[in-house]
Design a protein around this motif. Structure first.
Motif, PDB file in Angstrom:
ATOM      1  N   UNK A 144     -10.897  10.214  -5.447  1.00 49.38           N
ATOM      2  CA  UNK A 144      -9.897   9.349  -4.805  1.00 49.38           C
ATOM      3  C   UNK A 144      -9.646   8.097  -5.646  1.00 49.38           C
ATOM      4  N   UNK A 145     -10.724   7.481  -6.121  1.00 50.42           N
ATOM      5  CA  UNK A 145     -10.570   6.268  -6.924  1.00 50.42           C
ATOM      6  C   UNK A 145      -9.780   6.551  -8.188  1.00 50.42           C
ATOM      7  N   UNK A 146     -10.118   7.643  -8.877  1.00 49.38           N
ATOM      8  CA  UNK A 146      -9.410   7.982 -10.118  1.00 49.38           C
ATOM      9  C   UNK A 146      -7.930   8.244  -9.849  1.00 49.38           C
ATOM     10  N   UNK A 147      -7.622   8.941  -8.761  1.00 46.37           N
ATOM     11  CA  UNK A 147      -6.228   9.250  -8.445  1.00 46.37           C
ATOM     12  C   UNK A 147      -5.456   7.996  -8.065  1.00 46.37           C
ATOM     13  N   UNK A 148      -6.080   7.089  -7.323  1.00 46.36           N
ATOM     14  CA  UNK A 148      -5.403   5.846  -6.959  1.00 46.36           C
ATOM     15  C   UNK A 148      -5.117   4.990  -8.189  1.00 46.36           C
ATOM     16  N   UNK A 153      -5.321  -1.844  -1.005  1.00 48.76           N
ATOM     17  CA  UNK A 153      -5.924  -1.620   0.308  1.00 48.76           C
ATOM     18  C   UNK A 153      -6.643  -0.276   0.348  1.00 48.76           C
ATOM     19  N   UNK A 154      -6.033   0.760  -0.230  1.00 48.69           N
ATOM     20  CA  UNK A 154      -6.657   2.086  -0.214  1.00 48.69           C
ATOM     21  C   UNK A 154      -7.941   2.109  -1.036  1.00 48.69           C
ATOM     22  N   UNK A 155      -7.997   1.332  -2.107  1.00 45.10           N
ATOM     23  CA  UNK A 155      -9.237   1.249  -2.874  1.00 45.10           C
ATOM     24  C   UNK A 155     -10.341   0.594  -2.043  1.00 45.10           C
ATOM     25  N   UNK A 197     -12.263   6.251  11.024  1.00 48.32           N
ATOM     26  CA  UNK A 197     -11.599   5.443  10.001  1.00 48.32           C
ATOM     27  C   UNK A 197     -10.815   6.310   9.014  1.00 48.32           C
ATOM     28  N   UNK A 198     -11.430   7.393   8.548  1.00 45.14           N
ATOM     29  CA  UNK A 198     -10.774   8.243   7.552  1.00 45.14           C
ATOM     30  C   UNK A 198      -9.530   8.901   8.130  1.00 45.14           C
ATOM     31  N   UNK A 199      -9.504   9.121   9.443  1.00 41.84           N
ATOM     32  CA  UNK A 199      -8.325   9.693  10.087  1.00 41.84           C
ATOM     33  C   UNK A 199      -7.102   8.810   9.853  1.00 41.84           C
ATOM     34  N   UNK A 200      -7.272   7.495   9.936  1.00 40.71           N
ATOM     35  CA  UNK A 200      -6.157   6.574   9.711  1.00 40.71           C
ATOM     36  C   UNK A 200      -5.727   6.614   8.248  1.00 40.71           C
ATOM     37  N   UNK A 201      -6.706   6.589   7.339  1.00 41.65           N
ATOM     38  CA  UNK A 201      -6.392   6.658   5.910  1.00 41.65           C
ATOM     39  C   UNK A 201      -5.670   7.966   5.594  1.00 41.65           C
ATOM     40  N   UNK A 202      -6.135   9.054   6.184  1.00 40.96           N
ATOM     41  CA  UNK A 202      -5.520  10.362   5.958  1.00 40.96           C
ATOM     42  C   UNK A 202      -4.063  10.362   6.402  1.00 40.96           C
ATOM     43  N   UNK A 203      -3.778   9.738   7.538  1.00 36.49           N
ATOM     44  CA  UNK A 203      -2.398   9.696   8.018  1.00 36.49           C
ATOM     45  C   UNK A 203      -1.489   8.911   7.081  1.00 36.49           C
ATOM     46  N   UNK A 204      -1.993   7.804   6.542  1.00 33.30           N
ATOM     47  CA  UNK A 204      -1.202   7.033   5.576  1.00 33.30           C
ATOM     48  C   UNK A 204      -0.940   7.872   4.327  1.00 33.30           C
ATOM     49  N   UNK A 205      -1.966   8.565   3.842  1.00 31.02           N
ATOM     50  CA  UNK A 205      -1.790   9.408   2.656  1.00 31.02           C
ATOM     51  C   UNK A 205      -0.846  10.569   2.941  1.00 31.02           C
ATOM     52  N   UNK A 206      -0.849  11.053   4.177  1.00 28.11           N
ATOM     53  CA  UNK A 206       0.087  12.120   4.536  1.00 28.11           C
ATOM     54  C   UNK A 206       1.528  11.615   4.459  1.00 28.11           C
ATOM     55  N   UNK A 207       1.755  10.378   4.879  1.00 23.91           N
ATOM     56  CA  UNK A 207       3.102   9.812   4.800  1.00 23.91           C
ATOM     57  C   UNK A 207       3.523   9.609   3.344  1.00 23.91           C
ATOM     58  N   UNK A 208       2.575   9.241   2.492  1.00 26.12           N
ATOM     59  CA  UNK A 208       2.884   9.128   1.065  1.00 26.12           C
ATOM     60  C   UNK A 208       3.208  10.496   0.488  1.00 26.12           C
ATOM     61  N   UNK A 209       2.396  11.486   0.837  1.00 29.92           N
ATOM     62  CA  UNK A 209       2.611  12.846   0.333  1.00 29.92           C
ATOM     63  C   UNK A 209       3.970  13.390   0.752  1.00 29.92           C
ATOM     64  N   UNK A 210       4.376  13.068   1.984  1.00 30.91           N
ATOM     65  CA  UNK A 210       5.648  13.565   2.503  1.00 30.91           C
ATOM     66  C   UNK A 210       6.821  12.673   2.119  1.00 30.91           C
TER      67      UNK A 210
END
Length: 722
Positions: A25-29, A92-94, A67-80
């Motif tokens: 995750x860190x490398x991808x961010x 913030x994601x880092x 907590x990860x559920x919220x992060x996952x939802x934000x990443x889903x919005x980025x992905x979409x």
């Protein structure tokens, strides 16, 4: 294996997997912030968070899931592509990624999770997530039982219907079906659950290690098929899972009933109890042929066609192919605990010593057959040694991968624009050294950014690009690994360093020091040229820690700098701390080993050089060191001494010895407490005849030659006894 052992093993796997996913995750961010992320990288980033959340839920780490559920939802919005990445979002994601790592460590360590920090980060994520997405799911999922009859069928079922049939051996594999079913509550509400006990044997015939149960359940959820399947992906072939989406046609449920081995009437009653069908719909369905097929995920285990559900196209095949790929990759590697590997290396070292002893005895026996057999044995031992050492060799990139995040954070803290360049990440060294070299490199890197790289306005005034550059380079040279930390900053000012050292009493007023000696002063404890104390530097600690850590690894730190152009900090470390190829020489009654990779050639010492410390070699002056004088050896001297010419870091010196024995396998043994600080010696070894030989430190010998030339005379002998 007992259940506690299974759970401990599973937790260890989860810990390692989570660490890898968090690092990914860190490398991808960081790639995203640099504008290098592809669409596939966005999917991979989402999968990292999703996998961590799913795995954490299986072990009851509810705060991680929340907590990860919220992060996952934000990443889903980025992905979409609902929202776009920005530098603020990456920051913030880092922080979220760091917090997830902390939550996992706390959960596995039995500590209380920092839910307050979770809430703070969730608030920071609000600008990129809708209000509904920032509300975390319930922390303690359970199974909701219906209060009475269900009326879902009256309006068409809005629930997923899940049919689960487990293989009997699933419990033996350490899997708990009920835990996975409970985890579904993270995706919604389990409105009804029916346990299938049709295959449960009588008590006297039941095996407590076998699973005889199946389950039918209704799940109110907005989750996708892939998310629901992911909950059960660890089961592989031990589970037959059928998922029917909400608002499916009645014929789909009929196809499910036809695919299962239980009584159709009994299954119909269960579907009605789950609310998936009404009684009227069930009666109508039983009068007509099946229509729509269920969406199924089938195992590879052959199933009787009479009871197998009809596959729903690619939805079943794709996850299975992914599972096959994972199993194929796992089959190519085996994780071995580090202590077992260390024990293997130790045994191989003893085998090397025993093999050398056998070969020496065979040579003395002068029996050709025995000598040939011993030579073959020694050759096989060398092969085993090389293979065993390669098992412990890892790429230095494992350490380098930690630093892009460090450079990003420190450059923002210092308000400097700094780029990190990495080369030679594939260079290998001993695993035990990888674990210890990270801290010295961290100090050197932070020092280069704080002291080395100038502020943007200063760089502009000097005609430099505003962006400073720090480089990490690694390469092999003469049986050692060289790691360089290079910056294009202002360089070291020798006059300023010397003045500060005199003020602190580190050196005397009027001391005549070479430029290299002055540079080495920055390694003294308490030394700092910083004008003010900051969070990063100014307290005089750090570089002395680097020196002590490097010396503990039998390495050295070389400093090169050019004022106004930059500085290079070069670490020189041995490739391995265990076994090397050595070159055996003798001086008087003493035995010495020279690392074979550094040996260039051997020649006779020309006569008439008793009063000088250099000789002419192919038209070039070659300095040499008389080991007899250096170590105070008093044994009988050879009338025709030899010179072993060695090379390191582009420099050559000669070692004057009495006898040359040739190549030998060398198991490095640490020196005892009385000899740990003897210069020019890095360790000891046991020879085939049982004698002890000292392993020479060639780099320190080179430094002795330089110091000797600077003082214009012979240095006193080094004491080898106390």
């Amino acid at each position: 294996m007992e259940s506690n052992d299974l759970m401990s093993a599973a937790l260890a796997v989860f810990r390692d997997e989570a660490a890898d996913l968090i690092a990914q995750m860190e490398a991808l961010l960081l790639r995203q912030e640099a504008g290098l992320c592809s669409e596939e990288d966005l999917h991979a980033l989402f999968r990292c968070a999703h996998t961590i959340k799913g795995s954490a839920g299986l072990f009851g780490l509810d705060e991680v899931v929340r907590f990860t559920h919220v992060v996952e939802n934000v990443l889903a919005r980025v992905r979409d592509a609902t929202i776009q990445f920005s530098s603020e979002l990456v920051s913030v994601l880092l922080q979220c990624q760091d917090h997830i790592a902390g939550l996992i460590a706390a959960g596995l360590g039995g500590e209380i999770a920092d839910s307050e920090r979770s809430d703070q980060l969730i608030i920071q994520l609000i600008p990129w997530a809708s209000a509904s997405e920032t509300v975390a799911p319930a922390a303690a999922p359970g199974l909701a039982q219906p209060a009475g009859g269900s009326d879902f069928g009256m309006f068409g079922s809005d629930c997923w219907h899940l049919s689960l049939r487990f293989s009997p051996e699933v419990l033996c594999n350490g899997m708990d079906p009920l835990r996975f079913i409970k985890y579904l509550a993270h995706y919604g509400r389990i409105s009804h659950l029916e346990t299938i006990t049709d295959h449960l044997p009588t008590l006297d015939q039941a095996d407590p290690e076998q699973c005889y149960l199946g389950f039918e359940l209704a799940l109110q959820s907005q989750a996708s098929l892939e998310e629901i399947e992911a909950v059960f992906e660890f089961y592989g072939e031990t589970l037959k899972l059928t998922c029917i989406p909400p608002h499916s046609q009645v014929g789909t449920y009929l196809a499910l009933m036809n695919s299962l081995p239980e009584d159709k009437k009994r299954l119909g009653e269960i579907l009605v109890a789950c609310g998936s069908l009404t009684s009227w719909e069930l009666e109508e369905a039983l009068r007509e042929p099946a229509g729509e097929e269920p969406v199924s995920r089938l195992s590879e285990t052959p199933v009787d066609p009479a009871v197998a559900p009809v596959s729903g196209g690619t939805s079943a095949a794709a996850p299975q192919r992914r599972s096959d790929d994972v199993r194929g990759n796992e089959a190519k590697s085996v994780k071995v605990p580090a202590d077992r590997l260390d024990a293997l290396i130790d045994r191989v070292g003893e085998l090397v010593i025993a093999g050398a002893s056998t070969h020496a005895q065979a040579t003395r026996s002068r029996q050709p057959e025995l000598q040939e057999s011993a030579s073959l044995l020694l050759s096989l031992v060398e092969d085993i040694r090389d293979m065993a050492l390669r098992l412990r060799m890892v790429a230095i990139g494992e350490v380098f991968s930690r630093f892009p995040r460090v450079v990003r954070d420190v450059s923002k803290e210092l308000d400097k624009q700094i780029d990190l360049k990495i080369s030679g990440a594939e260079t290998e060294l001993d695993k035990s050294m990888v674990d210890k070299v990270g801290e010295p490199l961290m100090h050197l890197l932070r020092n280069a950014m704080d002291h080395g790289i100038e502020p943007a306005e200063v760089r502009r005034a000097r005609g430099k690009p505003e962006h400073g550059t720090v480089s990490l380079n690694a390469y092999h040279e003469s049986g050692a690994i060289m790691i360089e930390v290079v910056d294009d900053g202002g360089g070291l000012d020798p006059d300023k360093i010397l003045k500060k050292a005199i003020d602190k009493g580190i050196v005397a007023e009027g001391a005549n020091l070479s430029q290299q000696d002055i540079y080495q002063l920055i390694l003294a404890p308490g030394f700092s040229t910083a004008e003010q104390v900051t969070n990063l530097s100014g307290r005089g600690v750090g570089m002395d820690v680097v020196k002590s850590n490097v010396e503990a690894l039998r390495g050295t730190l070389d400093i090169q700098s050019e004022l106004g152009r930059g500085t290079t900090m070069r670490l020189c470390l041995p490739l391995t701390l265990a076994i090397i190829d050595g070159f055996h020489v003798g001086v008087g009654d003493s035995q010495f080993i020279v690392p074979l990779d550094m040996v260039v050639e051997c020649v006779e010492l020309p006569p008439g050089l008793d009063q000088v410390d250099y000789m002419e070699q192919r038209g070039v002056a070659l300095p040499f060191v008389r080991l007899r004088e250096l170590f105070g050896e008093r044994g009988r001297a050879h009338p025709r001494p030899r010179v072993v010419i060695v090379r390191f870091a582009g420099k050559r010196i000669g070692l004057v010895v009495d006898r040359i024995y040739g190549k030998c396998q060398t198991v490095i043994k640490p020196l005892g407490p009385l000899f740990q600080h003897v210069p020019c010696v890095s360790g000891s070894t046991i020879l085939g005849d049982g004698d002890v030989a000292l392993i020479l430190d060639i780099l320190q010998l080179l430094q002795e030659v330089v110091a000797n030339e600077g003082q214009g005379g012979h240095k006193p002998a080094l004491a080898l006894s106390a």
